[in-house]
Each structure stands twice: as structure tokens, then as C-alpha cells.
Design a protein around this motif. Structure first.
Motif, PDB file in Angstrom:
ATOM      1  N   ARG A  38       0.816  -1.217   0.000  1.00 55.83           N
ATOM      2  CA  ARG A  38       0.000   0.000   0.000  1.00 55.83           C
ATOM      3  C   ARG A  38       0.846   1.262   0.000  1.00 55.83           C
ATOM      4  O   ARG A  38       0.467   2.261  -0.611  1.00 55.83           O
ATOM      5  CB  ARG A  38      -0.924   0.009   1.220  1.00 55.83           C
ATOM      6  CG  ARG A  38      -1.866  -1.160   1.291  1.00 55.83           C
ATOM      7  CD  ARG A  38      -2.902  -0.977   2.403  1.00 55.83           C
ATOM      8  NE  ARG A  38      -2.300  -0.881   3.722  1.00 55.83           N
ATOM      9  CZ  ARG A  38      -2.437   0.175   4.527  1.00 55.83           C
ATOM     10  NH1 ARG A  38      -3.156   1.223   4.155  1.00 55.83           N
ATOM     11  NH2 ARG A  38      -1.865   0.159   5.732  1.00 55.83           N
ATOM     12  N   PHE A  39       1.984   1.236   0.686  1.00 51.53           N
ATOM     13  CA  PHE A  39       2.861   2.402   0.788  1.00 51.53           C
ATOM     14  C   PHE A  39       4.104   2.180  -0.067  1.00 51.53           C
ATOM     15  O   PHE A  39       4.595   1.058  -0.179  1.00 51.53           O
ATOM     16  CB  PHE A  39       3.298   2.634   2.228  1.00 51.53           C
ATOM     17  CG  PHE A  39       2.220   3.112   3.160  1.00 51.53           C
ATOM     18  CD1 PHE A  39       0.875   3.099   2.808  1.00 51.53           C
ATOM     19  CD2 PHE A  39       2.559   3.599   4.416  1.00 51.53           C
ATOM     20  CE1 PHE A  39      -0.106   3.542   3.668  1.00 51.53           C
ATOM     21  CE2 PHE A  39       1.597   4.044   5.297  1.00 51.53           C
ATOM     22  CZ  PHE A  39       0.259   4.006   4.927  1.00 51.53           C
ATOM     23  N   THR A  40       4.620   3.270  -0.612  1.00 55.64           N
ATOM     24  CA  THR A  40       5.862   3.222  -1.377  1.00 55.64           C
ATOM     25  C   THR A  40       6.760   4.371  -0.956  1.00 55.64           C
ATOM     26  O   THR A  40       6.339   5.533  -1.008  1.00 55.64           O
ATOM     27  CB  THR A  40       5.597   3.311  -2.886  1.00 55.64           C
ATOM     28  OG1 THR A  40       4.731   2.243  -3.291  1.00 55.64           O
ATOM     29  CG2 THR A  40       6.911   3.209  -3.662  1.00 55.64           C
ATOM     30  N   ILE A  41       7.975   4.039  -0.577  1.00 55.59           N
ATOM     31  CA  ILE A  41       8.961   5.069  -0.235  1.00 55.59           C
ATOM     32  C   ILE A  41       9.892   5.266  -1.426  1.00 55.59           C
ATOM     33  O   ILE A  41      10.256   4.301  -2.116  1.00 55.59           O
ATOM     34  CB  ILE A  41       9.749   4.698   1.042  1.00 55.59           C
ATOM     35  CG1 ILE A  41      10.609   5.874   1.498  1.00 55.59           C
ATOM     36  CG2 ILE A  41      10.572   3.438   0.840  1.00 55.59           C
ATOM     37  CD1 ILE A  41      11.219   5.676   2.869  1.00 55.59           C
ATOM     38  N   SER A  42      10.259   6.515  -1.667  1.00 63.25           N
ATOM     39  CA  SER A  42      11.185   6.823  -2.748  1.00 63.25           C
ATOM     40  C   SER A  42      11.968   8.065  -2.364  1.00 63.25           C
ATOM     41  O   SER A  42      11.629   8.757  -1.398  1.00 63.25           O
ATOM     42  CB  SER A  42      10.438   7.033  -4.068  1.00 63.25           C
ATOM     43  OG  SER A  42       9.543   8.125  -3.967  1.00 63.25           O
ATOM     44  N   ARG A  43      13.008   8.332  -3.109  1.00 58.46           N
ATOM     45  CA  ARG A  43      13.822   9.513  -2.819  1.00 58.46           C
ATOM     46  C   ARG A  43      14.355  10.096  -4.116  1.00 58.46           C
ATOM     47  O   ARG A  43      14.568   9.376  -5.111  1.00 58.46           O
ATOM     48  CB  ARG A  43      14.968   9.167  -1.875  1.00 58.46           C
ATOM     49  CG  ARG A  43      16.001   8.229  -2.433  1.00 58.46           C
ATOM     50  CD  ARG A  43      16.984   7.787  -1.341  1.00 58.46           C
ATOM     51  NE  ARG A  43      17.781   8.893  -0.840  1.00 58.46           N
ATOM     52  CZ  ARG A  43      18.442   8.873   0.314  1.00 58.46           C
ATOM     53  NH1 ARG A  43      18.384   7.800   1.091  1.00 58.46           N
ATOM     54  NH2 ARG A  43      19.157   9.914   0.696  1.00 58.46           N
ATOM     55  N   ASP A  44      14.580  11.388  -4.079  1.00 58.83           N
ATOM     56  CA  ASP A  44      15.186  12.110  -5.192  1.00 58.83           C
ATOM     57  C   ASP A  44      16.397  12.833  -4.611  1.00 58.83           C
ATOM     58  O   ASP A  44      16.258  13.881  -3.974  1.00 58.83           O
ATOM     59  CB  ASP A  44      14.183  13.094  -5.802  1.00 58.83           C
ATOM     60  CG  ASP A  44      14.720  13.766  -7.055  1.00 58.83           C
ATOM     61  OD1 ASP A  44      15.957  13.866  -7.206  1.00 58.83           O
ATOM     62  OD2 ASP A  44      13.902  14.214  -7.870  1.00 58.83           O
ATOM     63  N   ASN A  45      17.571  12.270  -4.822  1.00 63.21           N
ATOM     64  CA  ASN A  45      18.770  12.851  -4.222  1.00 63.21           C
ATOM     65  C   ASN A  45      19.108  14.214  -4.808  1.00 63.21           C
ATOM     66  O   ASN A  45      19.741  15.043  -4.154  1.00 63.21           O
ATOM     67  CB  ASN A  45      19.951  11.894  -4.384  1.00 63.21           C
ATOM     68  CG  ASN A  45      19.830  10.675  -3.482  1.00 63.21           C
ATOM     69  OD1 ASN A  45      19.085  10.686  -2.494  1.00 63.21           O
ATOM     70  ND2 ASN A  45      20.536   9.613  -3.819  1.00 63.21           N
ATOM     71  N   ALA A  46      18.689  14.466  -6.040  1.00 63.96           N
ATOM     72  CA  ALA A  46      18.945  15.771  -6.648  1.00 63.96           C
ATOM     73  C   ALA A  46      18.109  16.869  -5.988  1.00 63.96           C
ATOM     74  O   ALA A  46      18.501  18.035  -5.981  1.00 63.96           O
ATOM     75  CB  ALA A  46      18.640  15.721  -8.137  1.00 63.96           C
ATOM     76  N   TYR A  53      10.023  10.697  -0.249  1.00 60.90           N
ATOM     77  CA  TYR A  53       8.572  10.675  -0.390  1.00 60.90           C
ATOM     78  C   TYR A  53       7.995   9.405   0.232  1.00 60.90           C
ATOM     79  O   TYR A  53       8.661   8.368   0.312  1.00 60.90           O
ATOM     80  CB  TYR A  53       8.184  10.713  -1.867  1.00 60.90           C
ATOM     81  CG  TYR A  53       8.789  11.851  -2.641  1.00 60.90           C
ATOM     82  CD1 TYR A  53       9.971  11.681  -3.361  1.00 60.90           C
ATOM     83  CD2 TYR A  53       8.184  13.109  -2.651  1.00 60.90           C
ATOM     84  CE1 TYR A  53      10.540  12.721  -4.069  1.00 60.90           C
ATOM     85  CE2 TYR A  53       8.747  14.156  -3.360  1.00 60.90           C
ATOM     86  CZ  TYR A  53       9.928  13.962  -4.066  1.00 60.90           C
ATOM     87  OH  TYR A  53      10.484  14.999  -4.761  1.00 60.90           O
ATOM     88  N   LEU A  54       6.733   9.512   0.621  1.00 60.56           N
ATOM     89  CA  LEU A  54       5.984   8.331   1.043  1.00 60.56           C
ATOM     90  C   LEU A  54       4.617   8.410   0.371  1.00 60.56           C
ATOM     91  O   LEU A  54       3.795   9.261   0.726  1.00 60.56           O
ATOM     92  CB  LEU A  54       5.831   8.259   2.555  1.00 60.56           C
ATOM     93  CG  LEU A  54       5.182   6.975   3.068  1.00 60.56           C
ATOM     94  CD1 LEU A  54       6.093   5.771   2.819  1.00 60.56           C
ATOM     95  CD2 LEU A  54       4.840   7.093   4.550  1.00 60.56           C
ATOM     96  N   GLN A  55       4.403   7.559  -0.608  1.00 60.48           N
ATOM     97  CA  GLN A  55       3.109   7.489  -1.280  1.00 60.48           C
ATOM     98  C   GLN A  55       2.259   6.458  -0.562  1.00 60.48           C
ATOM     99  O   GLN A  55       2.666   5.292  -0.430  1.00 60.48           O
ATOM    100  CB  GLN A  55       3.285   7.107  -2.755  1.00 60.48           C
ATOM    101  CG  GLN A  55       1.977   6.978  -3.513  1.00 60.48           C
ATOM    102  CD  GLN A  55       1.194   8.273  -3.576  1.00 60.48           C
ATOM    103  OE1 GLN A  55       1.774   9.350  -3.722  1.00 60.48           O
ATOM    104  NE2 GLN A  55      -0.118   8.185  -3.453  1.00 60.48           N
TER     105      GLN A  55
END
Length: 125
Positions: free
Chosen positions: A66-74, A79-81
Motif C-alpha cells: 500500500r505504501f511506497t517510499i522513494s527519494r530524489d537525491n537531486a 517521499y511516502l506514497q
């Protein structure tokens, strides 16, 4: 040292979606990042985490799928969707920065040293 500011919390109906963001200042790229939550009257729960490279991720069982963690190092942002939200997901969500040790498959593999002030997510039934 890194400073963390969460955003994106709010009120959503059960079954809905919400996206959280965490903006970091400092050496963001060197840190593993994570999200914890604390519901009223309950202990803080470590929900999700991601390594600096994005290769390692962790999710507590209750949010898997249900949840997805992601990151944008730039952008120095993690994020947590959150999809298919449930009333039990109601909590203050905190962003965290730290390190991962080992495979990252267990919550104990992640050691968080810095925390944001939190953002409230309320899921209505």
C-alpha cells in the motif's frame, strides 16, 4: 547534521491516497531515510525506509503493498506514497535520517538519528 521538514499530511477518506514529502538540508545523499508514525495513545512505529542508493527498502508488514517510499537525491527529498488508506493509518508521520546496517530487511537494521517535527495524517471511515 541534517534538518528535515515534512509536508503533505491532511484528511483523507478510507480507501484514498495521500503523498508525503520530506525536504532535507545537509548531507542528504549520505543518509538512509525513513518514515515513522505515532498514533494517539500508541508507541511510535517504524513504517518504511530507503537506503541512500535506493537499492534497499523496508516496509512494516501492515503497509506492504500500500505504501511506497522513494527519494530524489537531486532534490534532497524523500517521499511516502500512501494508497488504500485505512483508519488505522491515522497518525503523525515523522521523517527520519540515519543509516542502514545489514540487509535492511528488519526494522532493527535501520538506525535513525535525525527526526522531523511530523505531519498529521487523518483517515476517516
Amino acid at each position: 547534521q541534517v534538518q528535515l521538514v515534512e509536508s503533505g499530511g491532511g484528511l483523507v477518506q478510507a480507501g484514498g491516497s495521500l503523498g508525503l514529502s520530506c525536504a532535507a538540508s545537509g548531507p542528504f545523499r549520505t543518509y538512509a531515510m525513513g518514515w515513522s508514525r505515532q498514533a494517539p495513545g500508541k508507541e511510535r512505529e517504524f513504517v518504511a525506509a530507503i537506503s541512500w542508493s535506493g537499492v534497499q527498502t523496508y516496509y512494516v508488514d501492515s503497509v506492504k503493498g500500500r505504501f511506497t517510499i522513494s527519494r530524489d537525491n537531486a532534490k534532497n527529498t524523500v517521499y511516502l506514497q500512501m494508497n488504500s488508506l485505512k483508519p488505522d493509518d491515522t497518525a503523525v508521520y515523522y521523517c527520519a535520517a540515519g543509516n542502514v546496517y545489514g540487509s535492511g530487511s528488519k526494522s532493527g537494521d535501520w538506525l535513525m538519528n535525525y527526526w522531523g517535527k511530523g505531519t498529521l495524517v487523518t483517515v476517516s471511515s
